[in-house]
Design an enzyme around this catalytic site. Structure first.
Site, mmCIF file in Angstrom:
data_model
loop_
_atom_site.group_PDB
_atom_site.id
_atom_site.type_symbol
_atom_site.label_atom_id
_atom_site.label_comp_id
_atom_site.label_asym_id
_atom_site.label_seq_id
_atom_site.Cartn_x
_atom_site.Cartn_y
_atom_site.Cartn_z
ATOM 1 N N LYS A 121 10.099 14.225 -11.407
ATOM 2 C CA LYS A 121 10.674 13.114 -11.834
ATOM 3 C C LYS A 121 11.848 12.308 -10.672
ATOM 4 O O LYS A 121 12.995 13.003 -10.626
ATOM 5 C CB LYS A 121 11.331 13.337 -13.150
ATOM 6 C CG LYS A 121 11.818 11.899 -13.592
ATOM 7 C CD LYS A 121 12.949 11.999 -14.828
ATOM 8 C CE LYS A 121 14.271 11.963 -13.915
ATOM 9 N NZ LYS A 121 14.699 10.724 -13.478
ATOM 10 N N GLU A 141 21.717 21.329 -7.430
ATOM 11 C CA GLU A 141 22.463 21.038 -6.017
ATOM 12 C C GLU A 141 23.407 19.946 -6.511
ATOM 13 O O GLU A 141 22.607 18.989 -6.852
ATOM 14 C CB GLU A 141 21.425 20.715 -4.764
ATOM 15 C CG GLU A 141 20.515 21.863 -4.592
ATOM 16 C CD GLU A 141 21.423 23.015 -3.911
ATOM 17 O OE1 GLU A 141 22.357 22.676 -3.131
ATOM 18 O OE2 GLU A 141 20.819 23.993 -3.969
ATOM 19 N N CYS A 159 26.110 13.974 -0.463
ATOM 20 C CA CYS A 159 26.721 15.072 -1.131
ATOM 21 C C CYS A 159 27.796 15.779 -0.294
ATOM 22 O O CYS A 159 28.823 16.367 -0.750
ATOM 23 C CB CYS A 159 25.921 16.091 -1.965
ATOM 24 S SG CYS A 159 24.706 16.803 -0.675
ATOM 25 N N GLU A 217 33.900 12.598 -6.128
ATOM 26 C CA GLU A 217 33.196 11.946 -5.279
ATOM 27 C C GLU A 217 33.326 10.235 -5.266
ATOM 28 O O GLU A 217 33.087 9.632 -6.292
ATOM 29 C CB GLU A 217 31.714 12.032 -5.236
ATOM 30 C CG GLU A 217 31.364 13.669 -5.264
ATOM 31 C CD GLU A 217 29.813 13.789 -5.605
ATOM 32 O OE1 GLU A 217 29.136 14.108 -4.627
ATOM 33 O OE2 GLU A 217 29.485 13.297 -6.792
HETATM 34 P P1 NAD Z 1 22.442 11.860 -11.110
HETATM 35 O O1 NAD Z 1 22.892 13.129 -11.812
HETATM 36 O O2 NAD Z 1 22.896 10.677 -12.027
HETATM 37 O O3 NAD Z 1 20.876 11.772 -11.347
HETATM 38 C C1 NAD Z 1 20.084 12.989 -10.596
HETATM 39 C C2 NAD Z 1 18.590 12.987 -11.307
HETATM 40 O O4 NAD Z 1 18.956 13.541 -12.777
HETATM 41 C C3 NAD Z 1 18.053 11.593 -11.645
HETATM 42 O O5 NAD Z 1 16.563 11.767 -11.346
HETATM 43 C C4 NAD Z 1 18.462 11.334 -12.999
HETATM 44 O O6 NAD Z 1 17.383 10.162 -13.546
HETATM 45 C C5 NAD Z 1 18.330 12.836 -13.609
HETATM 46 N N1 NAD Z 1 19.038 13.065 -14.754
HETATM 47 C C6 NAD Z 1 20.203 12.420 -15.249
HETATM 48 N N2 NAD Z 1 20.355 12.976 -16.361
HETATM 49 C C7 NAD Z 1 19.679 13.821 -16.910
HETATM 50 C C8 NAD Z 1 19.569 14.367 -18.042
HETATM 51 N N3 NAD Z 1 20.099 14.517 -18.954
HETATM 52 N N4 NAD Z 1 18.391 15.395 -17.907
HETATM 53 C C9 NAD Z 1 17.657 15.570 -16.925
HETATM 54 N N5 NAD Z 1 17.541 14.704 -15.645
HETATM 55 C C10 NAD Z 1 18.630 13.757 -15.802
HETATM 56 O O7 NAD Z 1 22.797 11.492 -9.738
HETATM 57 P P2 NAD Z 1 22.442 10.460 -8.567
HETATM 58 O O8 NAD Z 1 23.448 9.548 -8.820
HETATM 59 O O9 NAD Z 1 20.964 10.163 -8.726
HETATM 60 O O10 NAD Z 1 22.898 11.270 -7.478
HETATM 61 C C11 NAD Z 1 24.104 11.375 -6.763
HETATM 62 C C12 NAD Z 1 24.395 12.791 -7.009
HETATM 63 O O11 NAD Z 1 23.741 13.937 -6.354
HETATM 64 C C13 NAD Z 1 26.103 12.843 -6.467
HETATM 65 O O12 NAD Z 1 26.727 13.444 -7.175
HETATM 66 C C14 NAD Z 1 25.513 13.744 -4.988
HETATM 67 O O13 NAD Z 1 26.862 14.783 -4.832
HETATM 68 C C15 NAD Z 1 24.448 14.494 -5.660
HETATM 69 N N6 NAD Z 1 23.609 15.021 -4.564
HETATM 70 C C16 NAD Z 1 23.850 16.690 -4.321
HETATM 71 C C17 NAD Z 1 23.027 17.059 -3.279
HETATM 72 C C18 NAD Z 1 23.246 18.578 -2.875
HETATM 73 O O14 NAD Z 1 22.386 19.114 -2.038
HETATM 74 N N7 NAD Z 1 24.201 19.147 -3.416
HETATM 75 C C19 NAD Z 1 22.523 16.322 -2.406
HETATM 76 C C20 NAD Z 1 22.480 14.787 -2.805
HETATM 77 C C21 NAD Z 1 23.112 14.246 -3.668
#
Ligand code: NAD
Length: 491
Positions: free
Chosen positions: A176, A254, A288, A387
């Site tokens: 997803k 992550e 990230c 962030e």
């Molecule tokens: P997000 O947490 O809003 O969403 C990430 C994914 O989780 C999306 O597909 C979203 O639809 C899904 N999601 C959201 N709520 C959920 C739930 N309750 N249950 C299941 N799935 C759910 O993050 P974003 O805005 O898409 O991405 C940015 C974030 O990702 C930043 O915090 C960034 O630091 C982090 N990130 C981390 C890494 C790493 O390797 N550590 C790499 C890239 C991005």
């Protein structure tokens, strides 16, 4: 001009619609609708999980050399469609085509190649037993169904970091993607499908949850009892919710980072300033492991800031498909609004903007943010707490090594940190004392290679487990211990 394309989900080897209508995805580059997308539901997620569950025995029994052959084929298909995939990635996500989208596609193909090779060499162990007549064998087995839930900042690379090793290890996948980057996800799944993986091995479901705040599809992928493991990249707050909802499932999370990039008073300031700009402005800061905080020793603070501003001025903002553009639009409005909020908060508390600090005029959308340098950032500001996730280099000052370390470690995050120094002793001390999963010496916070273990340090909120090369295969495998008594006849 791009035409609007209608997407489908991929379940049990078929491209399918949802029963519950569509949602639109627009390009951050020009604001036009680029995709009409089936609005996946909990029922769609269940169908996809059922398909993955039905295929899991076939996946488990597929010989590793067969898995490796198919994974190599995926890599070849991705590489053969390189320019087309990269162009679509720029249009959907906003990153510059030449400097970031093409390299992301290459790294994605590389992840499939690495997984194909690693699985052929995944040797177990034979352990000595207390009893000389016994053998203890340790080997790796697939979990079964893995859910893969990914963000919008690296729409090809991050899914490949999970899907390639999951398939290599003999798992099946329900994927997803973020609602903002469904087109990239569909193209990646097309590449996997055309390599010849049997139906049910990889399934794709969409959701509009990032637009509505209700994530039913993701929740089903996390809670369904047929799912054995969840790999998720996203916010730390999402990681926390998922940890609770997943209960006893295997988790690979992550999450966020607040990567300090530290400039000590004996460092090469030119190199440090170049790296700080690269770490803060690449992918418009939506990384990230971006340099979310640049912490500089007070003795070199003024000189460093001057150099950083001149480096920052080189980062040309514009249409990501145009040659020479180094910063494209931000991906989405909530993320850009957060940058506004952090800058406003910093200014209210005494920070100064030396460059940028606002959205640029004269572009087709409001998502083009000027590369920004903010100085005199202090611990009480949002920059030091959460962030910013935009093209911003927030600069803080520290008066000694111990104070710098203390500022660096003072947050809930612990993902990636960089230190600039010419003193090997200081480099070792900082690498030992910094609470981060990875520490870079004299390198940008973004430096990463696909075979190395990447992830948050334990005890903080940047995640659990490691992504990268063979480490992900281990994360996605059960350890099976078999004890054999070698005397098979009665005494
Ligand atoms: P997000 O947490 O809003 O969403 C990430 C994914 O989780 C999306 O597909 C979203 O639809 C899904 N999601 C959201 N709520 C959920 C739930 N309750 N249950 C299941 N799935 C759910 O993050 P974003 O805005 O898409 O991405 C940015 C974030 O990702 C930043 O915090 C960034 O630091 C982090 N990130 C981390 C890494 C790493 O390797 N550590 C790499 C890239 C991005």
């Amino acid at each position: 001009m791009e035409t609007t394309k209608t997407l489908k989900m991929f379940i049990a080897g078929e491209w399918v619609d949802s029963q519950s209508g569509e949602f639109n995805v627009t390009s951050p580059v020009d604001g036009k609708v680029i995709y009409k997308v089936p609005r996946g539901t909990r029922e769609d997620a269940k169908r996809a999980i059922d398909a993955a569950y039905e295929a899991k025995e076939e996946a488990r029994r597929m010989p590793v050399y067969e898995r490796a052959k198919l994974l190599h084929r995926v890599a070849q298909i991705i590489s053969s469609r390189r320019e087309e995939l990269a162009r679509q990635l720029s249009i959907e996500q906003g990153k510059p085509y030449a400097t970031e989208a093409l390299p992301e596609i290459d790294e994605t193909a590389e992840n499939f190649r690495i997984a194909a090779e690693d699985i052929k060499r995944l040797d177990g162990r034979i352990m000595p037993s207390r009893d000389p007549q016994k053998l203890i064998l340790i080997s790796y087995e697939p979990y079964g169904v893995f859910s893969v839930i990914t963000p919008w900042n690296y729409p090809f690379l991050i899914p490949s970091e999970y899907i390639a090793p999951a398939l290599a290890a003999g798992n099946t996948v329900v994927f997803k993607p973020s609602s903002y980057v469904v087109g990239s996800a569909a193209m990646l799944v097309e590449c996997i499908q055309s390599a010849g993986f049997p139906p049910g091995f990889v399934n794709l479901v969409f959701s509009d949850g990032d637009f509505t705040g209700r994530e039913e599809v993701g929740d089903e992928l996390v809670t369904n009892s047929k799912v054995a493991g969840v790999g998720l990249t996203g916010h730390s707050s999402t990681g926390e919710i998922v940890s609770k909802r997943a209960r006893m499932k295997k988790l690979l999370l992550e999450c966020g980072g607040l990567g300090p990039l530290i400039v000590l008073d004996d460092s090469d300031l030119g190199r440090a300033a170049y790296a700080a700009a690269l770490s803060s402005f690449s992918n418009a800061g939506q990384v990230c492991c971006a340099a979310e905080r640049v912490i500089v020793h007070e003795r070199v603070y003024e000189q460093f800031v001057e150099r950083l501003v001149s480096e920052a001025k080189k980062w040309k903002l514009g249409n990501p498909l145009e040659e020479g553009v180094m910063v494209g639009p931000m991906n989405n409005e909530p993320t850009a609004s957060k940058v506004d909020e952090h800058i406003k908060d910093g200014l209210n508390k005494g920070a100064k903007v030396l460059l940028g600090g606002k959205r640029a005029e004269g572009f087709p959308t409001r998502l083009y943010y000027e590369p920004t340098v903010v100085v005199d950032v202090t611990r009480d500001m949002l920059f030091n707490q959460d962030e910013t996730f935009g093209p911003v280099a927030p600069v803080m000052m520290g008066s000694s090594d111990s104070e710098i370390l203390e500022i660096a470690n003072s947050t809930i995050y612990g993902l990636q940190a960089a230190v600039f120094t010419r003193d090997i002793g200081r480099a070792f001390r900082f690498s030992r004392e910094l609470k981060a999963g990875q520490v870079l010496i004299n390198e940008s916070t973004l430096y990463w290679e696909p075979q190395e273990p990447f992830g948050g340090i334990g005890g903080k909120k940047s995640g659990v487990g490691r992504l990268g090369g063979v480490y992900t295969i281990y994360e996605m495998s059960n350890i099976k211990t078999v004890v054999i008594h070698t005397i098979t006849n009665s005494p």
